[in-house]
Design a protein around this motif. Structure first.
Motif, PDB file in Angstrom:
ATOM      1  N   ILE A 114      -6.653   1.923  -7.168  1.00 36.56           N
ATOM      2  CA  ILE A 114      -6.488   3.342  -6.850  1.00 36.56           C
ATOM      3  C   ILE A 114      -7.699   3.778  -6.040  1.00 36.56           C
ATOM      4  O   ILE A 114      -8.817   3.758  -6.522  1.00 36.56           O
ATOM      5  CB  ILE A 114      -6.353   4.199  -8.129  1.00 36.56           C
ATOM      6  N   GLN A 115      -7.462   4.165  -4.790  1.00 38.01           N
ATOM      7  CA  GLN A 115      -8.567   4.505  -3.904  1.00 38.01           C
ATOM      8  C   GLN A 115      -9.039   5.944  -4.136  1.00 38.01           C
ATOM      9  O   GLN A 115      -8.330   6.768  -4.725  1.00 38.01           O
ATOM     10  CB  GLN A 115      -8.152   4.297  -2.447  1.00 38.01           C
ATOM     11  N   SER A 116     -10.247   6.211  -3.656  1.00 38.44           N
ATOM     12  CA  SER A 116     -10.870   7.512  -3.855  1.00 38.44           C
ATOM     13  C   SER A 116      -9.992   8.625  -3.306  1.00 38.44           C
ATOM     14  O   SER A 116      -9.470   8.545  -2.186  1.00 38.44           O
ATOM     15  CB  SER A 116     -12.240   7.545  -3.146  1.00 38.44           C
ATOM     16  N   GLY A 117      -9.795   9.647  -4.117  1.00 41.52           N
ATOM     17  CA  GLY A 117      -9.002  10.800  -3.717  1.00 41.52           C
ATOM     18  C   GLY A 117      -7.557  10.732  -4.116  1.00 41.52           C
ATOM     19  O   GLY A 117      -6.847  11.743  -4.108  1.00 41.52           O
ATOM     20  N   ALA A 118      -7.045   9.544  -4.458  1.00 41.16           N
ATOM     21  CA  ALA A 118      -5.654   9.390  -4.869  1.00 41.16           C
ATOM     22  C   ALA A 118      -5.495   9.704  -6.341  1.00 41.16           C
ATOM     23  O   ALA A 118      -6.328   9.328  -7.167  1.00 41.16           O
ATOM     24  CB  ALA A 118      -5.183   7.962  -4.591  1.00 41.16           C
ATOM     25  N   ILE A 170       0.837  -1.212   0.000  1.00 40.94           N
ATOM     26  CA  ILE A 170       0.000   0.000   0.000  1.00 40.94           C
ATOM     27  C   ILE A 170       0.868   1.257   0.000  1.00 40.94           C
ATOM     28  O   ILE A 170       1.783   1.397   0.817  1.00 40.94           O
ATOM     29  CB  ILE A 170      -0.935   0.020   1.223  1.00 40.94           C
ATOM     30  N   TRP A 171       0.572   2.169  -0.933  1.00 41.69           N
ATOM     31  CA  TRP A 171       1.218   3.482  -0.992  1.00 41.69           C
ATOM     32  C   TRP A 171       0.331   4.485  -0.256  1.00 41.69           C
ATOM     33  O   TRP A 171      -0.824   4.683  -0.610  1.00 41.69           O
ATOM     34  CB  TRP A 171       1.424   3.919  -2.434  1.00 41.69           C
ATOM     35  N   ASN A 172       0.874   5.122   0.796  1.00 46.53           N
ATOM     36  CA  ASN A 172       0.078   6.031   1.623  1.00 46.53           C
ATOM     37  C   ASN A 172       0.241   7.505   1.248  1.00 46.53           C
ATOM     38  O   ASN A 172      -0.249   8.393   1.952  1.00 46.53           O
ATOM     39  CB  ASN A 172       0.397   5.830   3.106  1.00 46.53           C
ATOM     40  N   GLY A 173       0.942   7.728   0.137  1.00 43.42           N
ATOM     41  CA  GLY A 173       1.227   9.091  -0.290  1.00 43.42           C
ATOM     42  C   GLY A 173       2.662   9.480  -0.033  1.00 43.42           C
ATOM     43  O   GLY A 173       3.159  10.467  -0.592  1.00 43.42           O
ATOM     44  N   THR A 174       3.336   8.669   0.819  1.00 43.84           N
ATOM     45  CA  THR A 174       4.735   8.947   1.159  1.00 43.84           C
ATOM     46  C   THR A 174       5.621   7.706   1.027  1.00 43.84           C
ATOM     47  O   THR A 174       6.710   7.768   0.464  1.00 43.84           O
ATOM     48  CB  THR A 174       4.851   9.471   2.605  1.00 43.84           C
ATOM     49  N   ILE A 191      -1.890  -0.967  -3.860  1.00 42.54           N
ATOM     50  CA  ILE A 191      -3.023  -0.082  -3.599  1.00 42.54           C
ATOM     51  C   ILE A 191      -2.490   1.337  -3.395  1.00 42.54           C
ATOM     52  O   ILE A 191      -1.603   1.568  -2.563  1.00 42.54           O
ATOM     53  CB  ILE A 191      -3.799  -0.518  -2.344  1.00 42.54           C
ATOM     54  N   PHE A 192      -3.018   2.267  -4.179  1.00 44.00           N
ATOM     55  CA  PHE A 192      -2.682   3.673  -3.992  1.00 44.00           C
ATOM     56  C   PHE A 192      -3.731   4.298  -3.079  1.00 44.00           C
ATOM     57  O   PHE A 192      -4.837   4.625  -3.503  1.00 44.00           O
ATOM     58  CB  PHE A 192      -2.631   4.396  -5.338  1.00 44.00           C
ATOM     59  N   ALA A 193      -3.369   4.441  -1.791  1.00 45.82           N
ATOM     60  CA  ALA A 193      -4.249   5.111  -0.836  1.00 45.82           C
ATOM     61  C   ALA A 193      -3.979   6.607  -0.815  1.00 45.82           C
ATOM     62  O   ALA A 193      -4.744   7.375  -0.227  1.00 45.82           O
ATOM     63  CB  ALA A 193      -4.054   4.528   0.556  1.00 45.82           C
ATOM     64  N   GLY A 194      -2.874   7.005  -1.411  1.00 43.86           N
ATOM     65  CA  GLY A 194      -2.514   8.408  -1.545  1.00 43.86           C
ATOM     66  C   GLY A 194      -1.988   8.667  -2.938  1.00 43.86           C
ATOM     67  O   GLY A 194      -1.736   7.737  -3.718  1.00 43.86           O
ATOM     68  N   SER A 195      -1.812   9.912  -3.288  1.00 48.44           N
ATOM     69  CA  SER A 195      -1.363  10.281  -4.634  1.00 48.44           C
ATOM     70  C   SER A 195       0.087   9.859  -4.866  1.00 48.44           C
ATOM     71  O   SER A 195       0.908   9.852  -3.944  1.00 48.44           O
ATOM     72  CB  SER A 195      -1.507  11.788  -4.842  1.00 48.44           C
ATOM     73  N   TYR A 196       0.389   9.517  -6.134  1.00 47.41           N
ATOM     74  CA  TYR A 196       1.718   9.024  -6.510  1.00 47.41           C
ATOM     75  C   TYR A 196       2.158   9.716  -7.790  1.00 47.41           C
ATOM     76  O   TYR A 196       1.418   9.747  -8.781  1.00 47.41           O
ATOM     77  CB  TYR A 196       1.688   7.508  -6.716  1.00 47.41           C
ATOM     78  N   ASN A 197       3.388  10.245  -7.785  1.00 49.75           N
ATOM     79  CA  ASN A 197       3.980  10.888  -8.949  1.00 49.75           C
ATOM     80  C   ASN A 197       5.232  10.112  -9.327  1.00 49.75           C
ATOM     81  O   ASN A 197       6.178  10.032  -8.539  1.00 49.75           O
ATOM     82  CB  ASN A 197       4.330  12.348  -8.626  1.00 49.75           C
ATOM     83  N   SER A 198       5.261   9.530 -10.518  1.00 47.01           N
ATOM     84  CA  SER A 198       6.380   8.678 -10.913  1.00 47.01           C
ATOM     85  C   SER A 198       7.689   9.455 -11.011  1.00 47.01           C
ATOM     86  O   SER A 198       8.768   8.876 -10.899  1.00 47.01           O
ATOM     87  CB  SER A 198       6.085   7.998 -12.251  1.00 47.01           C
ATOM     88  N   THR A 199       7.606  10.744 -11.190  1.00 45.52           N
ATOM     89  CA  THR A 199       8.818  11.558 -11.298  1.00 45.52           C
ATOM     90  C   THR A 199       9.467  11.767  -9.937  1.00 45.52           C
ATOM     91  O   THR A 199      10.688  11.688  -9.788  1.00 45.52           O
ATOM     92  CB  THR A 199       8.503  12.919 -11.931  1.00 45.52           C
TER      93      THR A 199
END
Length: 267
Positions: free
Chosen positions: A261-265, A222-226, A240-248
């Motif tokens: 991808i969960q709601s809001g991510a 799980i990715w929490n945004g950090t 699971i993307f629980a937070g936003s993810y930027n590949s860069t």
């Protein structure tokens, strides 16, 4: 010429420190483990003195070599009682229809199997009470088998002890040929339970690596945004993307078995 392992507790270890130990006749595991480290434990010394194993409990934690010559069957002549540092079963059993004289050295590699060749594997056929299925994911470790002189048709069985809850009918044994994982030989119905499963194949030739494959994705990451909950993702995991993810800025592109991808991510 004989070796008896009978420690007070089944979790007690005997460590080979810069010592390659060769047993000519009989190796008896009653209780306890042998930790080989960078050393090696060998049963048998040549084509005539192949050695026999009597095993009640205990593991070889590291590398083990056995001699083979001709046909063999049963644990006395086929078992490599490998185990993990934390005392989990990783047994290997090799039974030849016939082989030239030589040795096999078995060990475990903690590296993830990866998915090279998996997409080209045909559906695993139905067998016994288990239906047909397609391979989706592979395990987080594999076994390495190094031959010297042996050459012939054989059956192989590998055991994994874990806390997994996977259905054993949705698992199969794969063999790596060169760089790709393949479903060589004939798939045999799995035995045991999800926490102690044995996977087998017959009609095999040649040796390299062996590992478990599954109809379902492996562990969930799980990715929490950090950060990732389970370290960097692997191709066998559900992510699971629980937070936003930027590949860069967050680590680059990802290969995964399944993605949610969960709601809001935002990905």
């Amino acid at each position: 010429e004989n070796l008896f392992i009978a420690k007070t507790a089944i979790t007690d270890n005997i460590t080979l420190s810069n010592l390659n130990l060769s047993v000519k006749n009989k190796m008896v595991f009653i209780s306890g483990n042998i930790v080989t480290g960078t050393s090696n434990l060998q049963l048998g010394t040549d084509a005539t003195n192949k050695g026999t194993l009597e095993h009640t409990s205990g593991f070889v934690k590291g590398k083990m070599t056995r001699w083979f010559n001709g046909a063999n069957s049963g644990n006395n002549s086929s078992l490599f009682p490998l185990g993990t540092i934390d005392n989990k079963n990783r047994f290997v059993k090799i039974e030849f229809v016939s082989t030239s004289a030589g040795t096999l050295t078995a060990s475990m590699n903690p590296t993830t199997m990866g998915i090279s060749g998996v997409s080209a594997i045909s559906a695993i056929p139905a067998v016994g009470s288990c239906p047909s299925f397609s391979v989706v994911s592979t395990d987080e470790f594999y076994w390495n088998m190094i031959p010297s002189g042996v050459s012939g048709n054989y059956s192989a069985s590998f055991t994994k002890e874990s806390i997994a809850t996977d259905l054993i009918c949705e698992m199969t044994l794969l063999k790596r040929d060169a760089t790709d994982w393949t479903a060589s030989g004939t798939h045999i119905e799995p035995t045991g339970t999800s926490s102690m499963v044995t996977l087998s194949r017959s009609g095999l030739n040649g040796f390299q690596d062996f590992g478990f494959a599954n109809k379902r994705c492996g562990a969930t990451n799980i990715w929490n945004g950090t950060d990732w909950s389970g370290g960097n993702p692997t191709a066998s995991q559900k992510i699971i993307f629980a937070g936003s993810y930027n590949s860069t800025t967050n680590g680059g592109n990802i290969n995964a078995c399944e993605c949610e991808i969960q709601s809001g991510a935002i990905v």
